[in-house]
Motif scaffolding. Structure first.
Motif, PDB file in Angstrom:
ATOM      1  N   LYS A  26       0.832  -0.955  -0.109  1.00  0.00           N
ATOM      2  CA  LYS A  26       0.080   0.107   0.078  1.00  0.00           C
ATOM      3  C   LYS A  26       0.500   1.445  -0.196  1.00  0.00           C
ATOM      4  O   LYS A  26       0.971   2.235  -1.061  1.00  0.00           O
ATOM      5  N   MET A  27       1.960   1.076   0.622  1.00  0.00           N
ATOM      6  CA  MET A  27       2.532   2.418   0.938  1.00  0.00           C
ATOM      7  C   MET A  27       3.201   2.762  -0.568  1.00  0.00           C
ATOM      8  O   MET A  27       4.231   3.476  -0.855  1.00  0.00           O
ATOM      9  N   LYS A  28       3.770   1.642  -1.015  1.00  0.00           N
ATOM     10  CA  LYS A  28       4.146   1.661  -2.179  1.00  0.00           C
ATOM     11  C   LYS A  28       3.882   2.135  -3.418  1.00  0.00           C
ATOM     12  O   LYS A  28       4.379   3.049  -4.247  1.00  0.00           O
ATOM     13  N   SER A  29       1.893   1.973  -3.261  1.00  0.00           N
ATOM     14  CA  SER A  29       1.509   2.315  -4.304  1.00  0.00           C
ATOM     15  C   SER A  29       1.068   3.777  -3.981  1.00  0.00           C
ATOM     16  O   SER A  29       1.400   4.486  -4.933  1.00  0.00           O
ATOM     17  N   GLY A  30       1.204   4.285  -2.850  1.00  0.00           N
ATOM     18  CA  GLY A  30       0.602   5.520  -2.570  1.00  0.00           C
ATOM     19  C   GLY A  30       2.152   6.068  -2.916  1.00  0.00           C
ATOM     20  O   GLY A  30       1.587   7.195  -3.872  1.00  0.00           O
ATOM     21  N   LEU A  31       3.139   5.903  -3.337  1.00  0.00           N
ATOM     22  CA  LEU A  31       4.730   6.997  -3.025  1.00  0.00           C
ATOM     23  C   LEU A  31       4.740   6.588  -4.375  1.00  0.00           C
ATOM     24  O   LEU A  31       4.934   7.803  -5.472  1.00  0.00           O
ATOM     25  N   ALA A  59       3.383  14.023  -9.240  1.00  0.00           N
ATOM     26  CA  ALA A  59       4.851  15.709  -8.411  1.00  0.00           C
ATOM     27  C   ALA A  59       5.207  15.507 -10.826  1.00  0.00           C
ATOM     28  O   ALA A  59       4.900  17.249 -10.650  1.00  0.00           O
ATOM     29  N   GLN A  60       5.216  14.916 -11.426  1.00  0.00           N
ATOM     30  CA  GLN A  60       5.676  14.403 -12.567  1.00  0.00           C
ATOM     31  C   GLN A  60       4.710  15.344 -12.725  1.00  0.00           C
ATOM     32  O   GLN A  60       5.257  16.612 -13.880  1.00  0.00           O
ATOM     33  N   HIS A  61       3.677  15.270 -12.816  1.00  0.00           N
ATOM     34  CA  HIS A  61       2.469  15.962 -13.901  1.00  0.00           C
ATOM     35  C   HIS A  61       2.554  18.065 -12.893  1.00  0.00           C
ATOM     36  O   HIS A  61       2.223  18.414 -14.371  1.00  0.00           O
ATOM     37  N   THR A  62       3.034  17.382 -12.225  1.00  0.00           N
ATOM     38  CA  THR A  62       2.527  19.363 -11.618  1.00  0.00           C
ATOM     39  C   THR A  62       3.837  20.030 -12.250  1.00  0.00           C
ATOM     40  O   THR A  62       4.356  21.087 -12.364  1.00  0.00           O
TER      41      THR A  62
END
Length: 148
Positions: free
Chosen positions: A6-11, A18-21
């Motif tokens: 879950k943590m990996k998916s969230g990251l 972030a890349q989109h921004t």
């Protein structure tokens, strides 16, 4: 799914956002640089027109002497305006904005245009079909969970 999955998916989601921004910010910066260049060209064009008027302190020069320079500046200005439009369209596409009938871009979830007041009929993402629930449908005949 484990905690680490879950943590990996969230990251991964955070990284994607972030890349989109960053992409949107780069486009915005390019637009601002182009607009500054555009203003510089307008200033040069104004100076050229003023010089060709013969009214100022400069040596009197006719419009014909500056015509080629003015035409080239106008072409450069038109090209820059097209480039700015393309960059702005790309930025709005990345942001997910939609185009109103009046030519204004608005957020995808907007119900009305802030410029002209146009009401949008499809406010969801492309291809989005809202689920319609018919309250008259009998729930015991396959219309939903039974009440037993």
């Amino acid at each position: 799914m484990s905690f680490f999955d879950k943590m990996k998916s969230g990251l991964h989601q955070v990284k994607g956002k972030a890349q989109h921004t960053v992409e949107i910010t780069k486009l915005y910066t390019q637009i601002q640089v182009k607009k500054k260049e555009l203003q510089q060209h307008f200033t040069k064009l104004g100076e050229t027109v003023y010089e060709s008027s013969g009214i100022g302190k400069q040596k009197s020069v006719t419009v014909d002497d500056h015509q080629d320079k003015m035409v080239q500046l106008c072409r450069d200005i038109a090209k820059m305006e097209e480039e700015i439009d393309e960059l702005e369209q790309e930025m709005h596409r990345l942001k997910g904005d939609k185009l109103c009938v009046c030519g204004t871009y608005v957020a995808q979830e907007a119900l009305f245009c802030s410029r002209c007041g146009h009401k949008f009929t499809n406010t969801g993402p492309q291809g989005y079909q809202p689920i319609v629930i018919d309250p008259k449908k009998d729930r015991t005949n396959g219309g939903g969970p039974s009440s037993t």
